[in-house]
Design an enzyme around this catalytic site. Structure first.
Site, PDB file in Angstrom:
ATOM      1  NE  ARG A  12      -3.094   0.016   2.940  1.00 58.05           N
ATOM      2  CZ  ARG A  12      -3.273   0.533   4.423  1.00 58.05           C
ATOM      3  NH1 ARG A  12      -2.912  -0.406   5.230  1.00 58.05           N
ATOM      4  NH2 ARG A  12      -3.713   1.746   4.610  1.00 58.05           N
ATOM      5  CB  ALA A  83       6.060  -1.169   7.504  1.00 64.00           C
ATOM      6  CD  GLN A 141       4.010  18.478  11.759  1.00 65.28           C
ATOM      7  OE1 GLN A 141       4.831  19.173  11.201  1.00 65.28           O
ATOM      8  NE2 GLN A 141       2.866  19.151  12.160  1.00 65.28           N
ATOM      9  N   GLY A 143       2.659  17.592  17.386  1.00 66.33           N
ATOM     10  CA  GLY A 143       1.341  16.325  17.256  1.00 66.33           C
ATOM     11  C   GLY A 143       2.008  15.018  17.033  1.00 66.33           C
ATOM     12  CE1 TYR A 147       5.050   8.447  10.751  1.00 62.67           C
ATOM     13  CE2 TYR A 147       6.228  10.350  10.371  1.00 62.67           C
ATOM     14  CZ  TYR A 147       5.749   9.339  10.023  1.00 62.67           C
ATOM     15  OH  TYR A 147       5.860   9.147   8.657  1.00 62.67           O
ATOM     16  N   PRO A 177      10.799  11.094   3.366  1.00 61.54           N
ATOM     17  CG  PRO A 177       9.521   9.396   2.582  1.00 61.54           C
ATOM     18  CD  PRO A 177      10.541   9.847   3.506  1.00 61.54           C
TER      19      PRO A 177
END
Ligand code: CAA
Length: 240
Positions: A12, A83, A141, A143, A147, A177
């Protein structure tokens, strides 16, 4: 004989584009996926990739999967750790599970799979590892403490493993990215996303195949002198 690549989350989004691009470049791809059987079936039909259901945050499951792939197909030339999940929220509202899920899926998986393939690549004295980090691992970032930490961790991991692996013909690189058109960004609040797009000098979001092309180069034999590097593919949104 074609080279063998393993792409996590390869059925995906950005992962599917990576799978397609590597196949276009003559590789055989085993796309690992966790839950979405329908997407895996569609990816297989669309690209001709092989698929395998693996929980990449489980160390033993990764070892077993790599053993199986190696027994069936032989040498593993390329590993793409792509992933990733988001569980966004400001830290003062974030629960422990949001933290652990992101660290397990995005960062621990990278250790689990590299730990399984590295001995094989060292033995064959050849390998290409590409870790898909993020612009948000470079700049942070709002919030995304979980991550951003996981993605920044992947960059450090990449550099250290590159140093260890260079003498054995194995390169290890990271790609960061920016905001790419995928289900992950589609799930964002549209006002927040529009505000982010205004900060991209190229004036649009990235396309998944634009990451695929960079992975294809780093995964090729031609990229032998490129290792430990971090490549931004973000439309100019953050310049390092
Ligand atoms: N910078 C500074 N302040 C901000 C801000 C920002 N970027 N975003 C929100 N705020 C402010 C708000 O204005 C608000 O201030 P007030 O209380 O004074 O009004 C305060 O922070 C709280 O904001 P929210 O009510 O929006 O907080 P929330 O907890 O409800 O939502 C959030 C937080 C869901 C994380 C939301 O900010 C958000 O969606 N942020 C974007 C996260 C993001 O970029 N995710 C990327 C997903 S795609 C991806 O990750 C792929 C990749 O690799 C690029």
């Amino acid at each position: 004989m074609s080279q063998l690549a393993i792409v996590t989350g390869g059925t995906r989004g950005i992962g599917l584009a990576i799978t397609k691009t590597l196949i276009d470049n003559g590789m055989t791809v085993v796309a690992l996926f966790q839950g979405n059987e329908k997407a895996a079936k569609a990816a297989k039909e669309e690209t001709g990739c092989l698929t395998m259901k693996v929980n990449i945050s489980d160390f033993n499951e990764c070892q077993t999967a790599i053993d199986k792939i190696q027994k069936k197909h032989g040498q593993i030339h390329v590993l793409v750790n792509n992933a990733g999940i988001t569980r966004d929220g400001t830290l003062h509202k974030m629960d422990q599970q949001q933290w652990l899920d992101v660290i397990d899926t995005n960062l621990n998986s990278c250790f689990n799979l590299c730990r399984a393939v590295i001995p094989l690549m060292r033995e064959s004295r050849y390998g290409r590892i590409v870790n898909i980090s993020s612009i948000n691992g470079q700049k942070g970032q709002f919030g995304q403490t979980n991550y951003s930490a996981a993605k920044a961790g992947m960059i450090g991991f990449t550099k250290a493993l590159a140093l260890e692996s260079a003498p054995r013909g194995i390169t290890v690189n990271a790609i960061c990215p920016g905001y790419i058109e995928t289900d992950m960004t589609a799930a964002m609040n549209s006002d927040v996303l529009e505000n982010i797009i205004r900060q991209i000098p190229v004036g649009r979001m990235g396309r998944p195949n634009e990451i695929g092309e960079m992975v294809a180069f780093l995964s090729s034999e031609k990229a032998a002198f490129v290792t430990g590097a971090t490549f931004s593919v973000n439309g100019g949104q953050y310049l390092v």
